[in-house]
Design a protein around this motif. Structure first.
Motif, PDB file in Angstrom:
ATOM      1  N   LEU A  77      53.336  74.569  51.749  1.00 18.37           N
ATOM      2  CA  LEU A  77      52.435  73.462  51.377  1.00 18.37           C
ATOM      3  C   LEU A  77      52.929  72.740  50.123  1.00 18.37           C
ATOM      4  O   LEU A  77      52.638  71.561  49.917  1.00 18.37           O
ATOM      5  N   ALA A  78      53.690  73.450  49.293  1.00 12.31           N
ATOM      6  CA  ALA A  78      54.171  72.842  48.039  1.00 12.31           C
ATOM      7  C   ALA A  78      55.460  72.024  48.239  1.00 12.31           C
ATOM      8  O   ALA A  78      55.924  71.376  47.294  1.00 12.31           O
ATOM      9  N   LEU A  79      56.038  72.052  49.436  1.00  5.98           N
ATOM     10  CA  LEU A  79      57.295  71.299  49.658  1.00  5.98           C
ATOM     11  C   LEU A  79      56.984  69.810  49.729  1.00  5.98           C
ATOM     12  O   LEU A  79      56.275  69.366  50.636  1.00  5.98           O
ATOM     13  N   ASP A  80      57.527  69.028  48.789  1.00  5.45           N
ATOM     14  CA  ASP A  80      57.076  67.631  48.757  1.00  5.45           C
ATOM     15  C   ASP A  80      57.811  66.698  49.721  1.00  5.45           C
ATOM     16  O   ASP A  80      57.306  65.641  50.043  1.00  5.45           O
ATOM     17  N   THR A  81      58.986  67.086  50.218  1.00  2.00           N
ATOM     18  CA  THR A  81      59.658  66.163  51.147  1.00  2.00           C
ATOM     19  C   THR A  81      59.640  66.686  52.593  1.00  2.00           C
ATOM     20  O   THR A  81      60.344  66.163  53.456  1.00  2.00           O
ATOM     21  N   LEU A  82      58.811  67.693  52.829  1.00  5.62           N
ATOM     22  CA  LEU A  82      58.837  68.328  54.150  1.00  5.62           C
ATOM     23  C   LEU A  82      58.420  67.368  55.280  1.00  5.62           C
ATOM     24  O   LEU A  82      59.113  67.248  56.293  1.00  5.62           O
ATOM     25  N   ILE A  83      57.308  66.691  55.085  1.00 12.06           N
ATOM     26  CA  ILE A  83      56.760  65.853  56.164  1.00 12.06           C
ATOM     27  C   ILE A  83      57.729  64.701  56.469  1.00 12.06           C
ATOM     28  O   ILE A  83      58.025  64.405  57.633  1.00 12.06           O
TER      29      ILE A  83
END
Ligand code: NAP
Length: 526
Positions: A77-83
């Motif tokens: 959930l903390a990964l900022d470029t995942l989506i």
């Protein structure tokens, strides 16, 4: 940040010379990041680390494993470029990416709850009867234990929920098995980001190095080497029948054969009974137009085969389905290769004798977008031509117009194994078609009543698997917490001293788990 490197345990590594890029099917261009394929030496290192990690990881408590799994969820959930990365590597929309991330996190937390509770080990205890005659009875205590290092092949159609930290990986961790992920080359960047989340979580929760590795590959060599490696004890796979079967055969040929749990193709037959057709056929046609189109048809539960008994009501159903499905705007497939496989397989179906095209989206579409198609065929032709029984992965469905109830039942018995079967029936109608219901049940892993097969709930009662070739072992599910059973084996302790037993089997039952003690379910101490 995406580095394009493998993760051999906690260490990034890129010693190889073979590289590849992912592809954005929406823009029809390559993405920038360069990924390095793992070398044989790196694969050996990952397996050696996993083998070593298993010694400790297989013994850690449910509470510690739960902390690891929950921390993976937090780190994802903390990964900022995942989506953003997910979308540009899959062509899938942001809403789907967010939904799939939610599902992935939910799965990890569900397994955390399962192992924290601890009852899943199915502790079974038969206490000794030294006085039994003519032979004394020993003390026997059984529970599930992990198999050892597991290889997980990420699925192309679920870059999160059935890939790097997806259902297979979460279940294997819960079982106490280290995981080596063979990252899917179509979404290697998404895979790497999730891999960093898993590694961060492992380090934060003091898991052994080697509990997880992420291996890049493009081409079948790396996957084959992993499956053949003597240190690997089981394999999880989602993808094509051809790929799954090849890996299954490879595993069976090893000196020590190992299980391959492959979840493969399915056309998910849907039977629409006559009264349902006459009373609500048009509504069902609209519902099925949407279901066939969901996710551009790239779901293993896509309804690829609709069966009804010939007549005016079935004709109306086909007309409405055809009319509705071409009204839906086409959407993008995951990758040019998936799109070309769709076009090829659709053409193969169209080339068969006795086929009628009842709907085909004709207007030109952007590259990698799929034109939805519905074909019809009569029951006799379908029965005689097994090419028509094969999956066309994408927004495609074949409607079979059967001569009679008997013909429909015969067709169901002739189908290959399927993940799902669906029965559409009017009030009270199903009782009169018990032969059809039995035939459907015989061929599938999950039977749906008055609904659509797309949408797979993640819960303990879910069965996502079915007779071959929908999966390689119909006794197991690939979705839901019961999928942990793929990665364990039953193990008995005989006359083992209480203090040496795993905590789950000790007399005091310190975890308070439910156990079968002398044939009685109880959470009591002995
Ligand atoms: P795939 O061809 O089965 O490949 C899946 C993974 O297995 C890939 O990582 C691939 O490695 C590896 N692999 C395939 N064959 C192998 C072999 N002989 N030895 C070792 N590794 C092997 O599936 P895909 O690339 O994801 O999609 C292709 C087609 O599979 C789709 O068009 C669709 O028809 C079908 N599919 C079905 C489902 C389903 O649920 N029914 C889901 C996804 C895909 P490399 O990519 O590195 O070669």
């Amino acid at each position: 940040m995406i580095t394009g490197k493998n993760y051999i345990g906690f260490t990034p590594s890129a010693n190889g010379t073979k590289t590849y890029k992912t592809f954005n099917p929406q823009t029809n261009t390559e993405n920038e990041d360069i990924f390095t394929v793992a070398t044989s030496v790196e694969i050996d290192q990952a397996v050696a680390l996993a083998t070593e990690a298993f010694k400790r990881f297989s013994k850690i408590s449910g509470k510690e494993k739960a902390e690891f799994l929950n921390t993976i969820a937090d780190e994802i959930l903390a990964l900022d470029t995942l989506i953003e990365t997910y979308c540009k590597e899959s062509g899938l929309p942001e809403g789907r990416a967010m939904g799939e991330r939610g599902r992935t996190v939910g799965q990890l937390r569900a397994f955390a709850k399962l192992v924290e509770d601890g009852s899943w080990v199915d502790a079974t205890i038969d206490t000794a009867q030294p006085e039994r005659s003519p032979m004394p009875k020993p003390d026997l205590r059984k529970m599930y234990i992990g198999l050892g290092p597991v290889v997980v092949f990420g699925a192309s159609n679920f870059p999160l929920a059935y890939s790097t930290a997806g259902g297979d990986t979460a279940a294997a961790f819960a079982a106490g098995c280290p995981v080596i992920v063979k990252s899917h080359p179509m979404h290697a960047g998404t895979g790497e980001l999730v891999a960093t989340a898993v590694i961060k979580a492992a380090q934060k929760t003091n898991m052994p190095d080697g509990v997880f590795s992420n291996i890049n590959s493009s081409g079948i060599d790396v996957g084959q080497q992993l499956v053949k490696h003597p240190g690997i004890k089981a394999v999880g796979f989602t993808g094509s029948i051809r790929g799954g079967r090849a890996l299954y055969n490879l595993a069976a040929e090893r000196e020590e054969p190992i299980p391959v749990f492959a979840e493969m193709g399915s056309i998910n037959p849907v039977v629409i009974l006559p009264k349902a057709l006459s009373e609500q056929g048009q509504d069902w046609a609209k519902t099925y137009a949407s279901s066939i189109m969901l996710g551009t048809g790239q779901f293993c539960t896509n309804p690829g085969l609709l069966l009804g008994i010939k007549g005016k009501d079935l004709d109306v159903f086909i007309d409405v389905l055809s009319h509705e499905i071409v009204k839906i705007e086409p959407s993008c497939m995951l990758h040019p290769n998936i799109k070309s496989a769709y076009s090829k397989n659709k053409l193969r179906a169209l080339d068969q004798e006795g086929i009628t095209i009842s709907a085909e989206y004709k207007t030109d579409v952007k590259p990698n977008y799929a034109q939805q198609t519905v074909l019809t065929v009569n029951g006799k032709t379908f029965l005689e031509n097994t090419t028509l029984h094969q999956e066309v992965f994408g927004p495609f469905s074949l409607v079979v117009q059967c001569e009679s109830e008997e013909e429909l039942e015969t067709i169901l018995y002739k189908l290959e194994g399927q993940l799902t079967g669906t029965l559409i029936a009017a009030e009270g109608e199903a009782n009169a078609y018990s032969g059809i219901v039995s035939a459907l049940q015989n061929r599938v892993g999950r039977i749906i009543f008055n609904g659509v097969p797309t949408g797979v709930e993640v819960c303990p009662s879910m069965v996502h698997g079915g007779p071959y070739p929908s999966s390689t072992d119909s006794r197991f599910t690939a979705v839901g917490t019961q999928s942990i059973k793929r990665w364990v084996r039953p193990f008995s302790f005989q006359d083992w001293p209480n203090y040496l037993l795993p905590i789950e089997l000790q007399n005091a039952n310190p975890l308070g788990i439910l156990r079968l003690v002398n044939n009685k379910q109880t959470a009591d101490a002995i």
